[in-house]
Motif scaffolding. Structure first.
Motif: not given
Length: 1018
Positions: A542-555, A782-795
């Motif tokens: 679930s994690h491995e599929i949803r993480t890149p998919l989140n980048g696709v949907v977000g972009m 709002l001042k927000i801190l984003l902690a994310e290791d995946d470059n696509v999702n980060k962007t």
């Protein structure tokens, strides 16, 4: 005084004025069966329970009458005491009040005795008297009773008939006057000229003087009755009798005129007597000294179906069974001269051709002169009795054979007791072959031996006093599992007492079953490990599929916000549609996996059914409009607006069916109909139908519809797409909601899918908060801190936040996030869970420790974990909110706004539970899983589970499935979602005809049920 009362023959019981026993002597204990220890303080009415021995009805306690009347009271006639053991004694009693110094009743003393024997003697005397009177009145010989003055007091019918008189003409007169003696005609009895010579008068006087009976008097009497003189010979027999203490003489007389006048008729009279015997229900015959028949009774003639003459000519021996003749002859030769009765049972041929058992009695016959004149025999038909005895014997032998040939060990013992009556040992009386083999013994060698001699170290560790309990309380005790340390084997034992002071033990060797159980437990643990590994794999997938998919949907969402030409926008819309389809496929696979793992749960919340249908219709309308289809829905009246159940699962089912209907329909219409199927008390069953005018399905293809990863035709998959999981999931969801699903379809004309689901009547839910951002409540800075290791999702996430105008700092891992948090104050932190260096969970733990109670920065978990319980688990680890990947910009904004507005809010935790993987799950107030623990429903679940176990032992999977379905519905009633899901797993395994999965699911269910019982009951 107590010692004296203990040694008297009467029972003595003393009570206080409340009826509680203060004293009971030894005789009372023997009669009531209540020991002094048991009786003292007990209610007198319980110990001294009375009934009417004739009617069986309970009688009032005598102490109640004493208390009421303040006087001595006795018992009613036929009062019987029921002892503790149920034995009945007829008793007499005297109940006296005990008074204090002020003459007030202070209690009651009851003195009673067993008069059963006396009562029986009285009844016997009354019966004898009645029998004597009956005999007197109906005797065929004349009888009369006279007092010492020779006055007639009583006469019988035969006497009156003999003389042709009535009792009025006889009673109260002297003997001579009463019988109309010619010598008493002028002056009365005793005053005539010849009265002094009357021998009858002399005999009467002598009997009164000596008290000795007198007989053998035959006298001629001349009587004058109705003016007619008649002389007859009579035999007289004088017997002294006592009636009510007075002496009387019983005179028995018989008219022997004919006998006296014709002695030669004696032989004829003898034959006449024998003829009378023919009416006896017995067979009678007579032989001469040589055994030749000289007389045959009619009953014997009828039995043999032969004439009397034939039998006398052929002899009775001719009809005796050939196997019995020698035995009869031998007995006749050895014992026939015995003056007593000679008895023998043998078979004689009946008129129907079958031999019947006859009990024969033969004895010598003597004539009037005392000379032996042959033999007389009598036979009684005892064939039915003999058959009954034979059947009984065969039954006893059969049961003995059954016990002796049981596959289970059987041993019969006599209890050995000490002086106190406690069992100290057992003596072997009998064991069967299975017992011998089971323990390596020989029946001949252990019969009569003590248990302690045969098993000096003890066979098993019996509970102390177990055998005493079995004998004294009459209980049968079953020891389900008991281990023999001596033989190192497992057994089950049934111990009972078939008769007093005897113990029977049935032993079953369950060693192999126990080993299988241990093996099953081991297999279960391995299966649980495998299931846990499967769950971990599912979470990782679930994690491995949803993480890149989140980048696709977000972009895609971000790109759609820019200026695009129509072709570009259309391309991106298509890409977003594909991403959504991929997300649906992932969700279907996750749902199916959760079902297989038993981790798909059904909610139980209030919802508006009409509003739900309208929302579904609105969401599907654009797809229907795009294809030019007519799309309608009908909602029948009479359906409650508010229901209680799982609206999301209902929506999932309907969206699946409607989506399929639109997908497979090119022209025409799609219709949704909602009807009420059943409304009963709080239960509502709805029937849904989704119909279309699409491609339709043939009868031979319908079976594939609801199977996993199955489609009607491979070409359909290529043309329309899909995984083949949708209908399989829908079917399981329908069944989890207590309903069923089916299809009616014709190829080329369309299909109609029907399904039923059950809900409880609900109530109007609180108004939901709007999903759109609340104007003026959330700052645009709002001042927000984003902690994310995946470059696509980060962007993607940073651009989403920036679009909203919020300030964003980005940390590549948990360690960097802690550094940022240390240097700056943030309004909110978005924390990915899986990161290098330090993961999100550990980072949040450090932040909470660092901030303590003085400060609380909201943290939202960003994760691809989307399984049941993930949200609660992350909230319990210190997060404030949770959003699973992939998510849209709108969903992200809503979660951030909710967390920012409720910055100081904390989830109120009502409890915790441990899931099957050992994870701690926090339970909030709105999702405790259990509506309310209902002991009655829980008892029904346990009873149904007992039935399931029996069917499981008998490998009757059909009944197992029915019991599992009932248990699932009961769990649903109680709101026990975990149990409901596990019961459904049993039902699913039955449908797959997989006994191993059935057993595994049953073990899981039983474990969860036991846990619930320990929490709420124990």
């Amino acid at each position: 005084m107590s010692a004296v009362l203990d040694n008297i023959g009467d029972g003595v019981i003393a009570t206080n004025k409340q009826g509680k026993i203060d004293y009971i002597n030894h005789t009372a204990f023997l009669l009531t069966g209540w020991t002094e220890k048991e009786a003292l303080g007990a209610d007198f009415r319980e110990v001294f329970s009375l009934i009417d021995i004739k009617s069986g009805k309970p009688l009032e306690s005598p102490i109640d009458e004493v208390m009421r009347s303040n006087a001595i009271a006795g018992l009613k006639n036929n009062s019987a005491l029921i002892s503790k053991s149920g034995e009945r004694f007829i008793v007499s009693a005297s109940c006296s009040p005990i008074k204090d110094g002020n003459n007030n009743i202070d209690g009651v003393v009851v003195v009673f005795r067993d008069i059963t024997r006396i009562k029986k003697m009285e009844e016997q005397l009354i019966e004898e008297r009645n029998n004597l009177e009956m005999t007197f009145n109906h005797s065929p010989v004349g009888m009369l009773i006279m007092d010492n003055k020779r006055v007639i007091k009583q006469v019988n019918n035969a006497f009156l008939k003999m003389l042709g008189l009535t009792d009025r003409e006889v009673l109260g007169l002297c003997y001579g006057d009463g019988i109309c003696c010619i010598g008493s005609r002028e002056n009365g009895c005793g005053k005539g000229m010849d009265c002094g010579l009357c021998e009858i008068r002399q005999r009467i006087t002598k009997v009164f003087e000596t008290g000795i009976p007198s007989k053998d008097l035959v006298n001629k009497q001349t009587l004058m009755i109705d003016g007619i003189q008649k002389s007859s010979w009579y035999s007289f027999f004088f017997v002294p009798v006592h009636i009510s203490g007075e002496r009387y003489v019983l005179l028995v007389l018989n008219d022997v005129t004919e006998s006296k006048e014709r002695e030669q008729q004696l032989i004829q009279a003898n034959n006449f007597s024998l003829k009378m015997m023919e009416n006896f229900p017995a067979m009678i015959w007579k032989t001469d000294e040589k055994g030749r028949n000289v007389y045959v009774g009619h009953t014997l003639s009828e039995f043999l179906g032969k004439s009397e003459q034939q039998i006398m000519e052929e002899g009775l021996l001719e009809y005796v069974h050939p196997d019995e003749r020698e035995r009869l002859a031998d007995k006749f030769n050895r014992e026939i001269d015995n003056p007593g009765l000679n008895n023998i049972e043998l078979r004689i041929k009946h008129v129907n051709g079958h031999y019947r058992w006859i009990n024969i009695i033969i004895k010598p016959f003597y004539d009037m002169n005392g000379n032996r004149d042959g033999y007389i025999g009598m036979g009684l038909d005892v064939n039915d009795k003999k058959i009954t005895e034979t059947l009984l014997l065969e039954s006893e032998e059969r049961y003995r054979f059954l016990f002796m040939n049981l596959h289970r060990g059987f041993a019969y013992h006599r209890a050995i007791t000490d002086k106190q009556g406690n069992i100290t040992d057992l003596e072997f009386l009998m064991v069967n072959e299975a017992y011998e083999k089971m323990f390596g013994l020989e029946a001949q060698k252990i019969a009569g031996k003590l248990y302690s001699d045969i098993f000096p170290e003890g066979l098993v560790d019996f509970e102390e006093g177990l055998f005493d309990k079995v004998i004294n309380e009459g209980k049968s005790i079953y020891l389900n599992e008991i281990y023999s340390h001596v033989l190192e084997k497992w057994y089950s034992m049934a111990v009972y007492s078939p008769q007093k002071e005897h113990i029977a033990v049935v032993v079953t060797d369950i060693d192999e079953e126990k080993k299988s159980e241990i093996e099953l437990k081991r297999a279960k643990e391995e299966a649980e490990k495998a299931n846990k590994s499967k769950s971990e794999f599912l979470a990782n997938m679930s994690h491995e599929i949803r993480t890149p998919l989140n980048g696709v949907v977000g972009m895609i969402d971000l790109t759609l916000l820019t200026d695009l030409d129509p072709e570009q926008r259309d391309n991106l819309s298509t890409a977003k549609s594909c991403a959504n389809s991929l997300l649906k496929i992932i969700n279907d696979i996750l749902d199916f996996s959760k079902m297989e793992a038993g981790k798909l749960f059904i909610d139980n919340v209030n919802f508006d059914i009409k509003k739900l249908i309208e929302e579904i219709f609105k969401s599907q309308s654009p797809l229907a409009d795009k294809k030019g289809l007519e799309f309608n829905y009908s909602f029948y009246s009479g359906i409650p607006q508010f229901l209680k159940g799982d609206p999301n699962r209902l929506k999932q089912i309907l969206n699946n069916l409607i989506g399929n209907a639109i997908k497979f329909t090119e022209h025409g219409e799609v219709n949704i109909v909602v009807r009420k199927s059943l409304i009963e008390k709080d239960l509502v069953e709805l029937k849904f139908s989704v119909s279309d005018t699409g491609i339709g399905i043939g009868d031979e293809e319908k079976e594939k519809l609801f199977k996993t990863f199955s489609q009607v035709d491979g070409s359909i998959s290529r043309k329309f797409g899909g995984t083949g999981l949708g209908l399989a999931i829908s079917r399981q969801l329908v069944e989890m909601l207590g309903g069923r699903i089916w299809i009616e379809s014709e190829k080329g004309k369309g299909s109609t899918f029907y399904f039923t689901v059950r809900f409880l009547k609900g109530k109007e839910a609180a108004a939901a908060q709007p999903n759109e951002p609340v104007s003026g409540r959330i700052s645009d800075s709002l001042k927000i801190l984003l902690a994310e290791d995946d470059n696509v999702n980060k962007t993607v996430i940073k651009r989403m936040l920036s679009e909203r105008g919020w300030s964003v700092d980005v940390a590549r891992n948990g360690l960097e996030a802690l550094e940022f948090h240390k240097k700056k104050n943030y309004d909110l932190i978005l924390m990915d869970i899986h990161m290098p260096e330090i993961d999100g969970v550990e980072a949040v733990k450090t932040i909470r420790e660092r901030e303590g109670a003085r400060k609380h920065t909201p943290v939202i978990a960003l994760t691809a974990h989307a399984l049941q319980g993930d949200r609660e688990r992350f909230l319990g680890l210190g997060m404030d909110e949770y959003i699973p990947k992939p998510f849209t910009m709108k969903e992200l904004y809503q979660v951030i706004e909710a967390a920012a507005v409720n910055k100081q809010d904390k989830t109120e935790v009502k409890g915790i539970r441990i899931d099957e993987d050992g994870n701690i799950i926090l339970i909030s107030e709105e999702n405790t899983g259990l509506k309310e623990f209902d002991e009655e429903i829980f008892a029904e679940i346990e009873n149904a589970l007992s039935g399931l176990i029996v069917c499981l032992d008998g490998k009757d999977l059909e009944l197992v499935g029915k019991f599992a379905h009932d248990i699932k519905n009961l769990c649903n009633k109680m709101g026990a979602e975990e149990l409901k899901s596990l019961a459904f797993q049993i039902e699913l395994a039955v449908r797959r005809n997989n006994i191993k999965d059935v057993l595994y699911s049953y073990v899981n269910f039983h474990k969860e049920l036991k846990t619930l019982k320990n929490i709420y009951i124990n």
